[in-house]
Design an enzyme around this catalytic site. Structure first.
Site, mmCIF file in Angstrom:
data_model
loop_
_atom_site.group_PDB
_atom_site.id
_atom_site.type_symbol
_atom_site.label_atom_id
_atom_site.label_comp_id
_atom_site.label_asym_id
_atom_site.label_seq_id
_atom_site.Cartn_x
_atom_site.Cartn_y
_atom_site.Cartn_z
ATOM 1 N N GLU A 25 50.084 33.657 25.665
ATOM 2 C CA GLU A 25 49.641 34.809 24.881
ATOM 3 C C GLU A 25 49.196 34.402 23.473
ATOM 4 O O GLU A 25 48.297 35.019 22.903
ATOM 5 C CB GLU A 25 50.754 35.859 24.814
ATOM 6 N N HIS A 37 45.550 33.599 23.606
ATOM 7 C CA HIS A 37 44.713 34.795 23.461
ATOM 8 C C HIS A 37 44.706 35.277 22.008
ATOM 9 O O HIS A 37 43.659 35.651 21.464
ATOM 10 C CB HIS A 37 45.245 35.920 24.353
#
Length: 398
Positions: free
Chosen positions: A23, A26
């Protein structure tokens, strides 16, 4: 009770590291592209702890530590599905609310190439994590290597049927050069029920043999009851640790990780085409069992707490590297709700010069979610069977 606690803690630690890095990939890609981020959550469900940073991002540690997500400003959910079918209406709403040009901060109005970079950054981060872990491991410890010499042949095995003899030095398996017995094990491990052509050196000359490794059911402490590909040869040669130089560690680690990616792809291809039984698919329960078993095995026999902690840390990091590659690969599959599904839709948009219709996107995400949930349930069923949970429960009533 202690074993259960070890499994839970090991699983949470391993998954938390892998998911957080994914994550963060991202997150940092989105930041670099100027996308406003609403929330970064480690885990799902109600937040246990949350705070906002100077950029207005809410950071959460949620109550269910089995995943995580980055939510961009304006998203209704963490899957980055457009809030409205009509993006122009969405743009007008943002401009009316925040002023001209404000839409440039929103993910859905970024150029398609930037959205693709943000999508692929998660899996790439997983691969980078694995490379860095492997690089440190290759420098500090090294990988075990032994010469690919046959020292024993199991009676009734595929190797005996093919004509292997003690003393044979294995030079090639198909076109793959065999540099160590470990290389051979990795190659054979993926080729149950596939004929493999071997080139061996015997009495100073090359001999060609063909053998078909067999799928054998076995049980070990790490994988439980499972099926493995076995040729039926032994190697009792001296094993040494092959280390990388500091300058060569990252290239060597990259080769290792690329090999892992190819292995996963080859194995998945054989599963999908029915060449391997589907009961070998494992899920969260299997990950937890393996993580717990690795932790326990690493701690056993340690002379002191410091040594035990070091062993557990090293083995956990290697497991994280392996799991990180797997999760990175799986997220690149072209299934809606996964990063690969987003990339597929962005590819369509780049070619068609317009986004896929919102109702098609929604239908794709529903189908993808159903597929993923079905896969998880099937994997859980396999794990419960593999670890004889159903037999244990049945035994309580007999």
């Amino acid at each position: 009770m202690t074993d259960v606690l070890i499994i839970i803690l090991s699983t949470v630690f391993v998954l938390s590291v892998v998911v957080t890095i994914h994550e963060l990939g991202h997150y940092w890609a989105a930041r670099a592209c100027g996308v406003a981020i609403d929330c970064f959550s480690l885990g799902f469900g109600p937040p246990l702890v949350s705070w906002r940073d100077k950029h207005g991002v809410e950071w959460r540690i949620a109550s269910i530590p089995l995943g995580g997500y980055v939510r961009f400003l304006g998203d209704e959910n963490a899957a980055s599905v457009p809030d409205q079918d009509n993006l122009e209406a969405m743009r007008a709403s943002i401009v009316a609310r925040e002023g001209q040009g404000a839409e440039s901060r929103y993910f859905h109005f970024k150029p398609v190439w930037q959205r693709a970079i943000i999508a692929v950054a998660g899996p790439v981060s997983n691969f980078v994590l694995a490379i860095l872990i492997m690089a440190v491991f290759l420098v500090m410890i090294g990988t075990p290597r032994s010469t690919p010499v046959v020292t024993s042949v199991e009676r009734g095995s595929a190797a005996e049927a093919a004509g292997f003899r003690p003393g044979d030095t294995i030079l090639k398996a198909d076109s793959r050069k065999i540099e160590s017995f470990q290389t051979l094990q990795n190659y054979i491990g993926l080729r149950a029920n596939l004929a493999v052509d071997f080139t061996v050196k015997r009495d100073g000359r090359e001999v060609h043999l063909r053998a078909t490794p067999r799928l054998i059911e076995t049980t070990d402490r790490f994988s439980g009851r499972t099926k493995v590909s076995r040729l039926g040869i032994g190697n009792a040669g001296m094993t040494h640790l092959k280390r990388s130089t500091v300058l060569g560690a990252v290239p060597d680690a990259t080769v290792e990780v690329w090999g892992m990616i190819k292995t996963i792809g080859f194995y998945l291809g054989r599963l999908v085409t029915g060449q391997l039984p589907a009961d070998q698919i494992s899920g969260l329960i299997g990950i937890g069992h393996t993580a717990g078993a690795v932790t326990k095995a690493s701690a056993e026999g340690a002379p002191n707490v410091a040594t035990m902690a070091l062993r557990v840390f090293v083995s956990s990091m290697l497991l994280i590297a392996s799991l990180s590659v797997s999760i990175g690969f799986m997220n690149l599959l072209p299934i809606p709700v996964l990063d690969g599904g987003h990339l597929l839709m962005y590819a369509y948009e780049a070619v068609a010069k317009r986004p896929l219709r919102a109702d098609f996107q929604a239908a794709g995400f529903r189908a993808g979610l159903a597929l993923i949930l079905g896969f998880m349930l099937f994997a859980a069923w396999n794990d419960l069977n593999r670890y004889d949970v159903f037999k244990f429960i049945g035994g309580l009533f007999t």
